[in-house]
Design an enzyme around this catalytic site. Structure first.
Site, PDB file in Angstrom:
ATOM      1  N   ASN A   1     -10.055  -3.412   1.950  1.00  0.00           N
ATOM      2  CA  ASN A   1      -9.749  -3.333   0.520  1.00  0.00           C
ATOM      3  C   ASN A   1     -11.024  -3.081  -0.265  1.00  0.00           C
ATOM      4  O   ASN A   1     -12.122  -3.035   0.298  1.00  0.00           O
ATOM      5  CB  ASN A   1      -9.109  -4.641   0.034  1.00  0.00           C
ATOM      6  CG  ASN A   1      -7.655  -4.785   0.445  1.00  0.00           C
ATOM      7  OD1 ASN A   1      -6.922  -3.806   0.521  1.00  0.00           O
ATOM      8  ND2 ASN A   1      -7.236  -6.011   0.712  1.00  0.00           N
TER       9      ASN A   1
ATOM     10  N   HIS B   1       0.836  -1.209   0.000  1.00  0.00           N
ATOM     11  CA  HIS B   1       0.000   0.000   0.000  1.00  0.00           C
ATOM     12  C   HIS B   1       0.869   1.257   0.000  1.00  0.00           C
ATOM     13  O   HIS B   1       0.547   2.258   0.649  1.00  0.00           O
ATOM     14  CB  HIS B   1      -0.949   0.005   1.196  1.00  0.00           C
ATOM     15  CG  HIS B   1      -1.902  -1.143   1.228  1.00  0.00           C
ATOM     16  ND1 HIS B   1      -3.099  -1.134   0.531  1.00  0.00           N
ATOM     17  CD2 HIS B   1      -1.836  -2.348   1.844  1.00  0.00           C
ATOM     18  CE1 HIS B   1      -3.729  -2.289   0.734  1.00  0.00           C
ATOM     19  NE2 HIS B   1      -2.973  -3.045   1.517  1.00  0.00           N
TER      20      HIS B   1
END
Length: 487
Positions: free
Chosen positions: A127, A54
């Site tokens: 997510n 990320h």
């Protein structure tokens, strides 16, 4: 508006910010030029380590507004009454790419929401997909290594990706999602978000239910074709960041309907007995027909950060941050993340990263943690210890008050792989896709698969066949169209 005079970091006025101090007009430069030295030293240190996963992200502030009463499930005060608002921060991200990678790469998208509640920060770190590639955190470093760069070539490796996936049937559900059109969402505003893991809620009576969180975009789902995603990656690699920032700046505030699925322990036990699926397995969903979505509220993003580094790059979220009225579950991946996320922030940002404004709770806080780097809120003159209560603790009804989570079995390493169903839900997802979406899936898979060995291709095709014969047949046809000889 005029800028204040330039000073050093210690507030000392700088006489000349254009010319180094030298011995004569042509030098050499003098070591005593502290302003020059300080500027160069700070410049060399102005990057903190990027996130291992990320790494590239975008963020914005907003509000969460309760629209429906769920107090029967939780005592958490942010849900106390319909209409109540809580300040939020949301960080979107791609998963596998570095900070300089393109926003439109085929990749899951991080959807990490912080709620600044009156009882502390609640971080729901999820997510844009309701499932994941693996079910046990011990495989997470192995999986992520396959998504990064090959240690010899320093190139992304389809061989590493599909070698891992083809040996990991549990990944098939998420692989099917990733290589569908939803693997390249059109920016961050046009995708759903999910807590993904199973969490729990606890009500005022101390009763626990298990839940899954859903954030459904009010902007509508919109995806990019593989060709569009590749084109935009070359022309505007910061496409999603630009789209989000500009939309908020002009007052077009994105919103998501927040919903949850709820199940008691008895509900899940009955469902598992009927389906054979572990309800705490991150590679599985709870079907909506079995566990309907319940509306909770609306999340709106309405304020851009003023300083990206301070407010987005240094944002440090962790799924371990839950407030009273919330709890965890036996999800093995969640249990690993409860440790790993906070530990990553300790390494990446620093021991006292919770003192930074984007990470600090909006409510009063007090503990015996002291000192270390960046100790901004360091306790003042308050004692730095809490004595043992010799007569025993006497809880005052504050804090989590979480009921005991039932445990069973002897401690050990248990492997149910080979005995679990990794194919039905992936097949169900495939069968839900319209024909054109199925063809996109075939073509998207055939691209990287055409670059790997015949052995890996056959192993992966075997998994597609077990999910649905038409799934395997479609990928074979797409591979043959690329000149790959498959059985």
């Amino acid at each position: 508006m005029s800028q204040p005079p330039i000073t050093t970091a210690s507030g000392i006025p700088v006489a000349d910010n254009q010319n180094s101090m030298t011995a004569g007009p042509r030098g050499p430069v003098l070591l005593q030029d502290f302003h020059l030295i300080e500027k160069l030293q700070h410049f060399n240190r102005e990057r903190i380590p990027e996130r291992v996963v990320h790494a590239k992200g975008s963020g914005a502030y907003g509000t969460f507004t309760v629209t429906n009463d769920i107090t029967q499930y939780t005592k958490a005060r942010l849900f106390a009454e319909v209409g109540k608002q809580t300040e939020t921060f949301l960080r979107f991200s791609t998963v596998g790419g570095e900070k300089g990678s393109a926003d439109t790469e085929r990749d899951p998208r991080g959807f990490a929401v912080r709620f600044y509640t009156e009882e502390g920060n609640w971080d729901l770190v999820g997510n844009n997909t309701p499932v994941f590639f693996i079910k046990d955190g011990i495989k997470f470093p192995d999986f992520i290594h396959t998504q990064k760069r090959d240690p010899q070539t320093n190139l992304k490796s389809p061989t590493a990706m599909f070698d891992f996936w083809s040996r990991t049937p549990e990944s098939l559900h998420q692989v099917t999602t990733l290589f569908s059109s939803r693997g390249t969402p059109d920016g961050y505003r046009h995708m759903h978000g999910f807590g993904s893991h199973t969490y729990s809620l606890i009500n005022a009576a101390g009763e626990r239910v298990y839940v899954k969180w859903h954030f459904l975009t009010q902007q509508g789902i919109r995806n990019l074709s593989a060709a569009e995603a590749t084109r935009i990656a070359g022309s505007d690699p910061d496409y999603a960041q630009r789209d989000l920032f500009n939309a908020i700046a002009k007052g077009d505030f994105p919103r998501w309907d927040v919903k949850l699925q709820v199940a008691t322990e008895a509900d899940l036990a009955a469902w598992e007995a009927r389906t054979g699926w572990n309800p705490f397995d991150l590679t599985k969903v709870w079907p909506h027909k079995d566990f309907p979505l319940i509306p909770v509220g609306v999340l709106e993003l309405n304020r851009n950060p003023l300083n990206y580094h301070a407010e987005v790059e240094q944002a440090a979220l962790s799924p371990a941050n839950v407030v009273p009225g919330m709890g965890y579950s036996p999800d093995k991946m969640l249990q690993s993340r409860l440790f790993a996320y906070h530990d990553a922030q300790l390494y990446r940002v620093g021991t006292n990263h919770q003192h930074l404004p984007v990470n600090a709770p909006r409510c009063p806080f007090h503990n015996q943690q002291r000192d270390g780097a960046m100790a901004i809120a360091n306790g003042g003159a308050a004692v730095n210890y809490d004595p043992v209560q010799a007569a025993g603790s006497n809880p005052q009804g504050m804090g989590h008050g979480e009921p005991a989570l039932p445990q069973s079995g002897a401690a050990g390493r248990y492997d149910a792989r080979g005995k679990e169903d990794d194919y039905t839900q992936a097949g169900d997802l495939f069968r839900l896709m319209p024909k054109d979406e199925q063809q996109n899936l075939f073509d998207n898979l055939a691209g990287p698969l055409s670059q790997v060995s015949a052995e890996i291709i056959e192993r992966q095709l075997g998994h597609f066949d077990l999910a649905d014969r038409a799934y395997g047949a479609g990928v074979r046809a797409a591979l043959k169209a690329r000149g790959v000889n498959v059985g």
